[in-house]
Design a protein around this motif. Structure first.
Motif, PDB file in Angstrom:
ATOM      1  N   TYR A 107     -96.941   5.284   3.138  1.00  0.00           N
ATOM      2  CA  TYR A 107     -95.621   5.045   3.705  1.00  0.00           C
ATOM      3  C   TYR A 107     -95.696   5.226   5.213  1.00  0.00           C
ATOM      4  O   TYR A 107     -96.088   6.293   5.695  1.00  0.00           O
ATOM      5  CB  TYR A 107     -94.597   5.999   3.110  1.00  0.00           C
ATOM      6  CG  TYR A 107     -94.436   5.830   1.614  1.00  0.00           C
ATOM      7  CD1 TYR A 107     -93.627   4.821   1.094  1.00  0.00           C
ATOM      8  CD2 TYR A 107     -95.128   6.657   0.722  1.00  0.00           C
ATOM      9  CE1 TYR A 107     -93.495   4.650  -0.280  1.00  0.00           C
ATOM     10  CE2 TYR A 107     -95.004   6.487  -0.653  1.00  0.00           C
ATOM     11  CZ  TYR A 107     -94.187   5.485  -1.145  1.00  0.00           C
ATOM     12  OH  TYR A 107     -94.073   5.303  -2.499  1.00  0.00           O
ATOM     13  N   GLY A 108     -95.348   4.170   5.952  1.00  0.00           N
ATOM     14  CA  GLY A 108     -95.436   4.209   7.401  1.00  0.00           C
ATOM     15  C   GLY A 108     -94.100   3.990   8.080  1.00  0.00           C
ATOM     16  O   GLY A 108     -93.186   3.368   7.507  1.00  0.00           O
ATOM     17  N   VAL A 109     -93.974   4.483   9.328  1.00  0.00           N
ATOM     18  CA  VAL A 109     -92.747   4.314  10.098  1.00  0.00           C
ATOM     19  C   VAL A 109     -93.091   4.255  11.580  1.00  0.00           C
ATOM     20  O   VAL A 109     -93.962   4.993  12.052  1.00  0.00           O
ATOM     21  CB  VAL A 109     -91.742   5.465   9.806  1.00  0.00           C
ATOM     22  CG1 VAL A 109     -92.353   6.814  10.111  1.00  0.00           C
ATOM     23  CG2 VAL A 109     -90.446   5.276  10.570  1.00  0.00           C
ATOM     24  N   ARG A 110     -92.456   3.354  12.286  1.00  0.00           N
ATOM     25  CA  ARG A 110     -92.645   3.290  13.736  1.00  0.00           C
ATOM     26  C   ARG A 110     -91.836   4.415  14.388  1.00  0.00           C
ATOM     27  O   ARG A 110     -90.754   4.762  13.927  1.00  0.00           O
ATOM     28  CB  ARG A 110     -92.188   1.937  14.285  1.00  0.00           C
ATOM     29  CG  ARG A 110     -92.971   0.763  13.750  1.00  0.00           C
ATOM     30  CD  ARG A 110     -92.859  -0.462  14.636  1.00  0.00           C
ATOM     31  NE  ARG A 110     -91.478  -0.869  14.867  1.00  0.00           N
ATOM     32  CZ  ARG A 110     -91.112  -1.773  15.781  1.00  0.00           C
ATOM     33  NH1 ARG A 110     -92.032  -2.362  16.534  1.00  0.00           N
ATOM     34  NH2 ARG A 110     -89.837  -2.103  15.938  1.00  0.00           N
ATOM     35  N   MET A 111     -92.359   4.944  15.491  1.00  0.00           N
ATOM     36  CA  MET A 111     -91.749   6.111  16.124  1.00  0.00           C
ATOM     37  C   MET A 111     -91.448   5.853  17.593  1.00  0.00           C
ATOM     38  O   MET A 111     -92.222   5.208  18.295  1.00  0.00           O
ATOM     39  CB  MET A 111     -92.683   7.319  16.014  1.00  0.00           C
ATOM     40  CG  MET A 111     -92.918   7.803  14.605  1.00  0.00           C
ATOM     41  SD  MET A 111     -94.069   9.197  14.617  1.00  0.00           S
ATOM     42  CE  MET A 111     -93.542  10.072  13.171  1.00  0.00           C
ATOM     43  N   THR A 136     -84.949  10.975   2.149  1.00  0.00           N
ATOM     44  CA  THR A 136     -84.463   9.713   2.730  1.00  0.00           C
ATOM     45  C   THR A 136     -85.455   8.566   2.537  1.00  0.00           C
ATOM     46  O   THR A 136     -85.250   7.484   3.071  1.00  0.00           O
ATOM     47  CB  THR A 136     -84.190   9.876   4.233  1.00  0.00           C
ATOM     48  OG1 THR A 136     -85.394  10.251   4.912  1.00  0.00           O
ATOM     49  CG2 THR A 136     -83.110  10.919   4.482  1.00  0.00           C
ATOM     50  N   LEU A 137     -86.517   8.785   1.775  1.00  0.00           N
ATOM     51  CA  LEU A 137     -87.533   7.738   1.589  1.00  0.00           C
ATOM     52  C   LEU A 137     -86.932   6.464   1.005  1.00  0.00           C
ATOM     53  O   LEU A 137     -87.180   5.359   1.502  1.00  0.00           O
ATOM     54  CB  LEU A 137     -88.647   8.264   0.676  1.00  0.00           C
ATOM     55  CG  LEU A 137     -89.725   7.242   0.279  1.00  0.00           C
ATOM     56  CD1 LEU A 137     -90.427   6.686   1.509  1.00  0.00           C
ATOM     57  CD2 LEU A 137     -90.732   7.878  -0.685  1.00  0.00           C
ATOM     58  N   GLU A 138     -86.138   6.600  -0.040  1.00  0.00           N
ATOM     59  CA  GLU A 138     -85.564   5.419  -0.702  1.00  0.00           C
ATOM     60  C   GLU A 138     -84.701   4.609   0.259  1.00  0.00           C
ATOM     61  O   GLU A 138     -84.786   3.378   0.313  1.00  0.00           O
ATOM     62  CB  GLU A 138     -84.746   5.863  -1.917  1.00  0.00           C
ATOM     63  CG  GLU A 138     -84.170   4.695  -2.718  1.00  0.00           C
ATOM     64  CD  GLU A 138     -83.397   5.165  -3.935  1.00  0.00           C
ATOM     65  OE1 GLU A 138     -82.618   4.358  -4.481  1.00  0.00           O
ATOM     66  OE2 GLU A 138     -83.559   6.337  -4.346  1.00  0.00           O
ATOM     67  N   TYR A 171     -83.846  -0.162   3.983  1.00  0.00           N
ATOM     68  CA  TYR A 171     -83.502  -0.766   5.272  1.00  0.00           C
ATOM     69  C   TYR A 171     -84.726  -1.108   6.123  1.00  0.00           C
ATOM     70  O   TYR A 171     -84.597  -1.436   7.295  1.00  0.00           O
ATOM     71  CB  TYR A 171     -82.560   0.171   6.041  1.00  0.00           C
ATOM     72  CG  TYR A 171     -81.217   0.305   5.369  1.00  0.00           C
ATOM     73  CD1 TYR A 171     -80.318  -0.754   5.354  1.00  0.00           C
ATOM     74  CD2 TYR A 171     -80.861   1.491   4.713  1.00  0.00           C
ATOM     75  CE1 TYR A 171     -79.089  -0.640   4.714  1.00  0.00           C
ATOM     76  CE2 TYR A 171     -79.631   1.610   4.071  1.00  0.00           C
ATOM     77  CZ  TYR A 171     -78.754   0.533   4.077  1.00  0.00           C
ATOM     78  OH  TYR A 171     -77.533   0.656   3.438  1.00  0.00           O
ATOM     79  N   LYS A 172     -85.909  -1.014   5.494  1.00  0.00           N
ATOM     80  CA  LYS A 172     -87.179  -1.409   6.129  1.00  0.00           C
ATOM     81  C   LYS A 172     -87.510  -0.604   7.387  1.00  0.00           C
ATOM     82  O   LYS A 172     -88.227  -1.069   8.262  1.00  0.00           O
ATOM     83  CB  LYS A 172     -87.187  -2.914   6.427  1.00  0.00           C
ATOM     84  CG  LYS A 172     -87.013  -3.785   5.189  1.00  0.00           C
ATOM     85  CD  LYS A 172     -87.215  -5.245   5.490  1.00  0.00           C
ATOM     86  CE  LYS A 172     -86.949  -6.117   4.273  1.00  0.00           C
ATOM     87  NZ  LYS A 172     -87.766  -5.752   3.092  1.00  0.00           N
ATOM     88  N   VAL A 173     -86.937   0.595   7.479  1.00  0.00           N
ATOM     89  CA  VAL A 173     -87.342   1.519   8.534  1.00  0.00           C
ATOM     90  C   VAL A 173     -88.687   2.130   8.150  1.00  0.00           C
ATOM     91  O   VAL A 173     -89.558   2.349   8.990  1.00  0.00           O
ATOM     92  CB  VAL A 173     -86.279   2.620   8.734  1.00  0.00           C
ATOM     93  CG1 VAL A 173     -86.734   3.638   9.777  1.00  0.00           C
ATOM     94  CG2 VAL A 173     -84.953   2.000   9.147  1.00  0.00           C
ATOM     95  N   ILE A 174     -88.855   2.393   6.870  1.00  0.00           N
ATOM     96  CA  ILE A 174     -90.115   2.852   6.295  1.00  0.00           C
ATOM     97  C   ILE A 174     -90.704   1.702   5.492  1.00  0.00           C
ATOM     98  O   ILE A 174     -89.977   1.001   4.780  1.00  0.00           O
ATOM     99  CB  ILE A 174     -89.892   4.080   5.391  1.00  0.00           C
ATOM    100  CG1 ILE A 174     -89.208   5.215   6.171  1.00  0.00           C
ATOM    101  CG2 ILE A 174     -91.213   4.565   4.791  1.00  0.00           C
ATOM    102  CD1 ILE A 174     -88.714   6.355   5.287  1.00  0.00           C
ATOM    103  N   GLN A 175     -91.995   1.507   5.605  1.00  0.00           N
ATOM    104  CA  GLN A 175     -92.643   0.429   4.853  1.00  0.00           C
ATOM    105  C   GLN A 175     -93.742   0.999   3.964  1.00  0.00           C
ATOM    106  O   GLN A 175     -94.447   1.935   4.337  1.00  0.00           O
ATOM    107  CB  GLN A 175     -93.217  -0.618   5.798  1.00  0.00           C
ATOM    108  CG  GLN A 175     -92.139  -1.313   6.631  1.00  0.00           C
ATOM    109  CD  GLN A 175     -92.590  -2.648   7.146  1.00  0.00           C
ATOM    110  OE1 GLN A 175     -92.838  -3.578   6.389  1.00  0.00           O
ATOM    111  NE2 GLN A 175     -92.703  -2.754   8.461  1.00  0.00           N
ATOM    112  N   LYS A 176     -93.887   0.376   2.785  1.00  0.00           N
ATOM    113  CA  LYS A 176     -94.850   0.833   1.792  1.00  0.00           C
ATOM    114  C   LYS A 176     -96.046  -0.101   1.749  1.00  0.00           C
ATOM    115  O   LYS A 176     -95.906  -1.321   1.858  1.00  0.00           O
ATOM    116  CB  LYS A 176     -94.185   0.894   0.420  1.00  0.00           C
ATOM    117  CG  LYS A 176     -95.096   1.360  -0.709  1.00  0.00           C
ATOM    118  CD  LYS A 176     -94.348   1.353  -2.037  1.00  0.00           C
ATOM    119  CE  LYS A 176     -95.257   1.768  -3.187  1.00  0.00           C
ATOM    120  NZ  LYS A 176     -94.539   1.721  -4.486  1.00  0.00           N
ATOM    121  N   ALA A 177     -97.236   0.493   1.590  1.00  0.00           N
ATOM    122  CA  ALA A 177     -98.473  -0.288   1.455  1.00  0.00           C
ATOM    123  C   ALA A 177     -99.338   0.364   0.379  1.00  0.00           C
ATOM    124  O   ALA A 177     -99.423   1.592   0.309  1.00  0.00           O
ATOM    125  CB  ALA A 177     -99.227  -0.345   2.774  1.00  0.00           C
TER     126      ALA A 177
END
Length: 519
Positions: A438-442, A373-375, A380-386
């Protein structure tokens, strides 16, 4: 003392509920006369009759239906929703299996006793041990049974939180649909009658108290409670309740856990409500552990429902990354603890006014390599890339120096093979050495009801007073209570649903049939 004073408040409420039901049934016009026969001396005349009637079409329901059909019974499955599968379809498709072929291939030594011990630990010792052993004993054989119906697993074993070793298999689709679709296809091929938009209204019992069928609303449109035509469906051998939990029933779940209010989202589908449970209780079923409601610790506040973050965090962040408090940049719990421990820890992250301060979980490209589900999460900007840790810190307003220091400490722990801070299992721990990140708020969401009706190892529903089986009534899956105790380990819902569903289907199909009359 007056007679009414001898009636407990709970009993008085139950009597009021029964009276309300009687009034409701009395208002059904022509149907009411037929329904009234159910409690009299005359046997009712059913619109349709089968050997085994299964209510619910998730893992437990479809497993029960197919197992009963294999035993030679005529079977019907009904579901109140317009689409079959319920929560099982949107489940992550992960099944805990003790002693799988994939474990053997990877050299993982597991046993039923080890799985039982892990589930007892997670359940804080509240588990129904006999039912727990039944489930764990049945996982390996049930896994092969699913494969025979076309279920396909990913070619590797996963390590979910709370399990002492890797034992989790996951469908190639990363979804419960990878199990439900093959089972529904097989059910239709084998002549099992599948009825959607058919809602249970009440049970039909004979004068001896045996459940011999149900009253339903045929053509029901959820959630319009007065829709559909009233009909009677008879079951010669028994009724199997595979109706799931009630996490989307806000009023009822708050009766059990007041803090689980509308501020908390749920991963479940809208039909995860309590009316089937209440109908079982009205005929004497014993409710157990209803206040044990699980929060999913892998969800994100940046999307509704199960979403993309849940699968990403389960397969990437938790096993191959870390979770930090955005205010400090530091870890604050064991990322592979059981779900209750993780959810409880995350829920403590609040500001001085009690508002959530969402932690951030992250891993790198290597850790996210198998996250399907990364893509979508990125889209949808639930996961963000840095590209760098400094950039990741800026995205989530984390102190960059503290974050880099935490990553360095984590990498030292991986090299040493020991997490001295929080005791995380390190069998498959991965150093976080280079980006991209790859980060995600929880933030947890209401996910699973450990409570339900009490059953025995024959899947028979037990009576509240006598503790004896309610004749003709069986239950399986999340509709039952006690197996998981205070907290269900990840991937054990599929295991429970399939194993207990098959158990109920087999035993119900082997029971003595009674003669019923059709209208």
């Amino acid at each position: 003392m007056k007679q009414k004073d001898l009636i407990s408040p709970g009993r008085r409420q139950l009597l009021k509920g029964g009276a309300a039901m009687a009034v409701s049934v009395a208002g059904l016009g022509a149907m009411s006369a037929q329904a009234a026969e159910c409690s009299g001396d005359k046997p009712p005349h059913f619109d349709e009759i089968v050997d085994v009637l299964v209510i619910g079409s998730g893992f437990a329901g479809m497993s029960a239906a197919l197992q009963a059909k294999e035993a030679g019974a005529s079977v019907m499955v009904i579901d109140k929703m317009p689409v079959f599968g319920g929560n099982s379809t949107i489940n992550g498709g992960a099944m805990a299996v003790a002693g799988s072929k994939l474990q053997a291939k990877e050299g993982i030594k597991d046993s039923v006793d080890t799985m039982v011990a892990d589930m007892l630990k997670a359940g804080r010792g509240m588990n129904d041990v006999e039912m727990l052993k039944l489930v764990c004993n049945g996982t390996a054989e049930s896994c092969q049974w699913l494969e025979a119906y076309g279920v396909e697993w990913k070619p590797f074993v996963q390590h979910f939180g709370g399990h002492s070793l890797p034992r989790v298999l996951q469908t190639v689709q990363s979804s419960g649909a990878g199990i439900i679709r093959p089972l529904i296809k097989a059910a239709k091929q084998h002549g099992i009658e599948m009825r959607n938009q058919t809602k249970l209204e009440s049970f039909v019992k004979d004068p001896a108290g045996r459940v011999i069928g149900v009253q339903v609303r045929d053509g029901y449109y959820f959630p319009q409670e007065r829709t559909g035509k009233m009909r009677l469906i008879g079951a010669r051998k028994g009724v199997i309740m595979a109706t799931g939990g009630f996490s989307r029933d806000l009023e009822y779940r708050q009766m059990q856990q007041p803090e689980l209010n509308g501020d908390l989202d749920s991963t479940n589908h809208p039909g995860a409500t309590s009316e089937a449970l209440k109908q079982m209780m009205l005929i004497g079923a014993n409710p157990i552990h209803l206040d044990q409601i699980q929060l999913g610790p892998w969800a994100s506040p940046d999307e509704k429902g199960f979403g993309t973050a849940s699968q990403f965090n389960t397969i990437a962040t938790y096993p191959s990354g870390i979770v930090v408090d955005v205010r400090t940049g530091e870890r604050f719990f064991n990322e592979l603890a059981d779900r209750k421990a993780r959810a409880d820890a995350i829920m403590t992250r609040r500001d001085d006014q009690g508002n959530p301060v969402y932690p951030v979980g992250f891993t790198n490209a290597k850790g996210a390599a198998q996250a399907q589900t990364l893509e979508w999460g990125l889209k949808y900007k639930v996961i963000q890339k840095a590209d760098t840790l400094e950039e990741l810190a800026a995205l989530y307003q984390i102190p960059a120096k503290a974050l880099k220091a935490q990553v360095a400490r984590w990498n030292d722990a991986v090299k040493a093979g020991e997490d001295k801070e929080f005791g995380r299992p390190m069998q498959k721990a991965m150093a976080l050495e280079e980006g991209p990140w790859y980060g995600v708020r929880m933030w947890p969401k209401v996910h699973y009801c450990m409570g339900g009706v009490k059953v025995n190892t024959q899947s028979q529903v037990l009576h509240l007073v006598s503790n004896e089986p309610i004749d003709g009534l069986y239950a399986a899956g999340e509709a039952t209570g006690g197996i998981h105790g205070a907290s269900r380990l990840g991937a054990c819902a599929v295991a429970e649903g399939v194993v207990t569903g098959r158990n109920a289907g087999r035993i119900c199909a082997a029971s003595a049939a009674i003669e019923l009359k059709q209208a």
